[in-house]
Design an enzyme around this catalytic site. Structure first.
Site, mmCIF file in Angstrom:
data_model
loop_
_atom_site.group_PDB
_atom_site.id
_atom_site.type_symbol
_atom_site.label_atom_id
_atom_site.label_comp_id
_atom_site.label_asym_id
_atom_site.label_seq_id
_atom_site.Cartn_x
_atom_site.Cartn_y
_atom_site.Cartn_z
ATOM 1 N N GLU A 1 -6.206 -44.115 -0.872
ATOM 2 C CA GLU A 1 -6.455 -42.715 -1.245
ATOM 3 C C GLU A 1 -5.436 -42.283 -2.298
ATOM 4 O O GLU A 1 -4.324 -42.823 -2.352
ATOM 5 C CB GLU A 1 -6.367 -41.917 0.068
ATOM 6 C CG GLU A 1 -6.452 -40.436 0.060
ATOM 7 C CD GLU A 1 -7.686 -39.788 -0.517
ATOM 8 O OE1 GLU A 1 -8.002 -40.093 -1.684
ATOM 9 O OE2 GLU A 1 -8.278 -38.928 0.147
ATOM 10 N N ASP A 2 -5.821 -41.325 -3.122
ATOM 11 C CA ASP A 2 -4.907 -40.868 -4.171
ATOM 12 C C ASP A 2 -3.737 -40.055 -3.629
ATOM 13 O O ASP A 2 -2.587 -40.327 -3.922
ATOM 14 C CB ASP A 2 -5.667 -40.081 -5.258
ATOM 15 C CG ASP A 2 -6.536 -38.938 -4.700
ATOM 16 O OD1 ASP A 2 -6.560 -38.715 -3.473
ATOM 17 O OD2 ASP A 2 -7.200 -38.264 -5.513
ATOM 18 N N ASP B 1 -2.604 -34.245 1.015
ATOM 19 C CA ASP B 1 -2.143 -32.873 0.776
ATOM 20 C C ASP B 1 -2.114 -32.162 2.135
ATOM 21 O O ASP B 1 -1.159 -32.321 2.891
ATOM 22 C CB ASP B 1 -3.137 -32.259 -0.229
ATOM 23 C CG ASP B 1 -2.762 -30.881 -0.715
ATOM 24 O OD1 ASP B 1 -1.568 -30.596 -0.828
ATOM 25 O OD2 ASP B 1 -3.674 -30.078 -1.002
ATOM 26 N N PHE C 1 0.535 -29.051 -8.381
ATOM 27 C CA PHE C 1 -0.784 -29.623 -8.625
ATOM 28 C C PHE C 1 -0.633 -30.672 -9.708
ATOM 29 O O PHE C 1 -0.192 -30.391 -10.814
ATOM 30 C CB PHE C 1 -1.812 -28.560 -9.036
ATOM 31 C CG PHE C 1 -3.207 -29.101 -8.927
ATOM 32 C CD1 PHE C 1 -3.885 -29.079 -7.714
ATOM 33 C CD2 PHE C 1 -3.826 -29.693 -10.026
ATOM 34 C CE1 PHE C 1 -5.161 -29.634 -7.598
ATOM 35 C CE2 PHE C 1 -5.103 -30.236 -9.917
ATOM 36 C CZ PHE C 1 -5.763 -30.208 -8.703
ATOM 37 N N ARG D 1 -8.365 -37.760 -15.287
ATOM 38 C CA ARG D 1 -8.307 -38.931 -14.405
ATOM 39 C C ARG D 1 -7.832 -40.182 -15.136
ATOM 40 O O ARG D 1 -7.309 -41.110 -14.532
ATOM 41 C CB ARG D 1 -9.700 -39.228 -13.820
ATOM 42 C CG ARG D 1 -10.216 -38.196 -12.839
ATOM 43 C CD ARG D 1 -11.416 -38.765 -12.081
ATOM 44 N NE ARG D 1 -12.198 -37.740 -11.403
ATOM 45 C CZ ARG D 1 -11.920 -37.241 -10.193
ATOM 46 N NH1 ARG D 1 -10.866 -37.665 -9.530
ATOM 47 N NH2 ARG D 1 -12.690 -36.327 -9.653
HETATM 48 P P1 IMP Z 1 -6.395 -32.730 1.675
HETATM 49 O O1 IMP Z 1 -7.619 -32.830 2.516
HETATM 50 O O2 IMP Z 1 -5.909 -31.318 1.569
HETATM 51 O O3 IMP Z 1 -5.281 -33.665 2.071
HETATM 52 O O4 IMP Z 1 -6.846 -33.016 0.204
HETATM 53 C C1 IMP Z 1 -6.934 -34.261 -0.295
HETATM 54 C C2 IMP Z 1 -7.710 -34.243 -1.591
HETATM 55 O O5 IMP Z 1 -7.508 -33.055 -2.382
HETATM 56 C C3 IMP Z 1 -7.208 -35.382 -2.418
HETATM 57 O O6 IMP Z 1 -7.875 -36.571 -2.108
HETATM 58 C C4 IMP Z 1 -7.458 -34.889 -3.815
HETATM 59 O O7 IMP Z 1 -8.778 -35.225 -4.195
HETATM 60 C C5 IMP Z 1 -7.322 -33.389 -3.734
HETATM 61 N N1 IMP Z 1 -5.963 -32.960 -4.155
HETATM 62 C C6 IMP Z 1 -4.968 -32.515 -3.387
HETATM 63 N N2 IMP Z 1 -3.869 -32.234 -4.102
HETATM 64 C C7 IMP Z 1 -4.185 -32.535 -5.386
HETATM 65 C C8 IMP Z 1 -3.442 -32.467 -6.634
HETATM 66 O O8 IMP Z 1 -2.266 -32.083 -6.732
HETATM 67 N N3 IMP Z 1 -4.127 -32.869 -7.742
HETATM 68 C C9 IMP Z 1 -5.411 -33.302 -7.711
HETATM 69 N N4 IMP Z 1 -6.128 -33.394 -6.573
HETATM 70 C C10 IMP Z 1 -5.517 -32.998 -5.429
HETATM 71 MG MG MG Z 2 -9.250 -37.677 -3.102
#
Ligand code: IMP
Ligand code: MG
Length: 172
Positions: A94-95, A98, A147, A160
């Site tokens: 996963e990238d 958050d 972000f 990307r």
């Molecule tokens: P979570 O469910 O809040 O952990 O969100 C995860 C997803 O939100 C990641 O897989 C990203 O696709 C997106 N995301 C969260 N933070 C960022 C950021 O700083 N930049 C770009 N995408 C983000």
């Molecule tokens: Mg993602």
């Protein structure tokens, strides 16, 4: 945009992670990597090129519901995996983690498919944003609450392709 992690720094860390992952599995056993699209694609591509174990790959795509309901942790499956996970060593790629809501949901649905082991590798982690206690075995970099874009991560589908990770300014 300010560069937070340059390309060389990312490459070095990704190679380290590849080594860490490989050393955690018995020699000869296949590692099945599940890339979370779209953000995980570049990390996945570099990670697998740094691995010399037997690996196989698959891709999954999920999308969060509307921002207003995001705290529910509900995500929609956009593309499911091509093959089953039963008895296999799975690593989710996963990238970024958050709030952790996306990942905890993904782990739950993949665990229900009876893998032999299930671990997660995230290039980035923003611990200050976490809403759920999600386990991530491999983390590339821990970052502040900014972000970020690049190296797979987008803002409105842009950036990307950048080979580095940058903080998106408010004015850009
Ligand atoms: P979570 O469910 O809040 O952990 O969100 C995860 C997803 O939100 C990641 O897989 C990203 O696709 C997106 N995301 C969260 N933070 C960022 C950021 O700083 N930049 C770009 N995408 C983000
Ligand atoms: Mg993602």
């Amino acid at each position: 945009m300010n560069v937070l992690l340059d390309a060389a720094t990312i490459q070095t860390r990704v190679r380290e992670l590849a080594g860490e992952i490989e050393s955690d599995y018995p020699p000869g056993e296949e590692i099945h990597l599940v890339c979370v699209l779209k953000g995980g694609f570049m990390f996945m591509a570099d990670l697998v090129r740094a691995m010399s174990s037997r690996v196989s790959l698959d891709f999954i795509a999920v999308s969060s519901y509307a921002k207003s309901t995001k705290s529910s942790g509900e995500v929609r499956m956009l593309k499911d995996l091509d093959s089953g996970l039963q008895g296999r060593h799975i690593v989710i790629v996963e990238d970024i983690v958050d709030t952790g809501l996306t990942l905890i949901y993904l782990q739950e649905i993949l665990r229900a498919r009876s893998p032999k082991t299930l671990r997660t590798a995230c290039l980035l982690s923003k611990p200050s944003r976490r809403q759920v206690d999600v386990t991530v075995e491999y983390i590339g970099f821990t970052i502040e609450d900014h972000f970020v874009v690049g190296y797979g991560l987008d803002f409105a589908e842009q950036f990307r392709n950048l080979p580095y990770i940058a903080v998106l300014d408010d004015e850009s």
